[in-house]
Scaffold this active site. Sequence first.
Site: not given
Ligand code: NAD
Length: 437
Positions: A126, A238-239, A241, A243
Amino acid sequence: MKRSGSSRLESVDFHAIGISSDSENNPFRITQRQLDQAAEILKLDPSIHELLRWPLRELHVTLPVKMDDGTVKIFHGFRVQYNDARGPTKGGIRFHLEETIDDVRALAAWMTWKCALVDIPLGGGKGGIICDPRSMSQGELERLSRAYIRQVGRIIGLEQDVPAPDVNTNAQIMAWMIDELAFMRGVNEFGAITGKPLALGGSAGRDDATGRGVSLVVREAAKLLNLDLKGARMVVQGYGNVGSHSAVLLAEMGCKLIGAADESGAYYNPEGINARDLQQYVRKNNGLMKGFPGLGKSIAPEALFEIPCEVLVPAALQNQITKLNAPRIQAKILAEGANGPTTPDADPILYERGIYVIPDFLCNAGGVTVSYFEMVQNAYNFYWDLETIHHSLELKMVAAFHSVDEMAKKFKVHNRLAAYLVAVNRVAEAMKLRGWA
Ligand code: NAD
């Protein structure tokens, strides 16, 4: 067992080895405690256990970046290669103001278990940079991304360590990074970074891969529980990628989005929120849902987890479900889209309450699985169609889901521990075969 997990922890001078916090919620300490539990059940060789408790390598970097106003700002970043017994390390890069080395260590450990669980020949890594990407221009972000690769490039590569997007990083950032690496090496080593744009060796289906994986394991869990997803109520925190794609794909399976939250607020609408329209809106509204018509009433962020529903998807942050709110969760399936949304003290409560938890490194493994497919396509310089990606992803996710479910039943343990048992066993076997213990 030579010693219990807790006595091991006490024997280490954490400050001496750069562990930033000893607190209960330090995510790296959480990963260690989770591993300790699995090691005890597996009767893991003590030296394998000890080795698995720590990252094999980590690089701390300091990055000078010219800002638009002509000043030079200094940023700090990390790359952790947790364990590469099963193959090159793999894991995303985060841009976040509150990033810490312990977060990155924990996420690298979870990547190790995740890759082993979906049985792809990769280890876990990471990366992260402490920065506030929303306050930076595109030019500043490009210079920061290139500066990171100029430092970290020496330890990444197709056969060493393969970064990808994560929180606040995206395909464009990966494109700048692969370009910088090409300058450094004098070759286009496309497979060295995944999550690239399609025009630059990216894979079809990467964008929604994590959310698609979430929807597939929720579907499998629903089958086990005899739960009809048609009309099933869903709540998503979380909305971004993960969510938004999870919500859209689960809505296609029949789920009704009745609660949603992001950093701009939390909302409840028992009539249902249109998941796809909300996704389109968020894309055009600087990533935020605030202002979308149809969100229903605004609620306190902590009330989101207490909405009665069939499917709850935390897809934002760590440490959201704790021993304090676990007794009030009203979901049948808790599908952990985010990494580390549940603290260890909440797990037994959820288990006793009969909530079916799909643990993070199973639930969100779709992203790394398609990233692995991207590496394979880059290596062959031959690209698959979307149907092939979807089919291959489904096979991996469904197999991993059932391996965890079988292990949970065999040892009568909760699903997270079962996922650890499957994954740790696989990594330990590779370590033994390589003669590491
Ligand atoms: P992202 O940046 O696209 O989305 C994050 C979301 O969380 C946004 O909607 C943001 O507004 C929201 N958020 C942030 N702070 C918040 C709060 N205090 N309360 C409520 N919502 C809040 O990120 P992502 O890629 O969707 O990743 C989200 C999670 O999934 C992370 O833990 C990441 O490590 C994990 N993840 C992502 C992937 C991937 O392919 N993108 C893969 C595995 C795991």
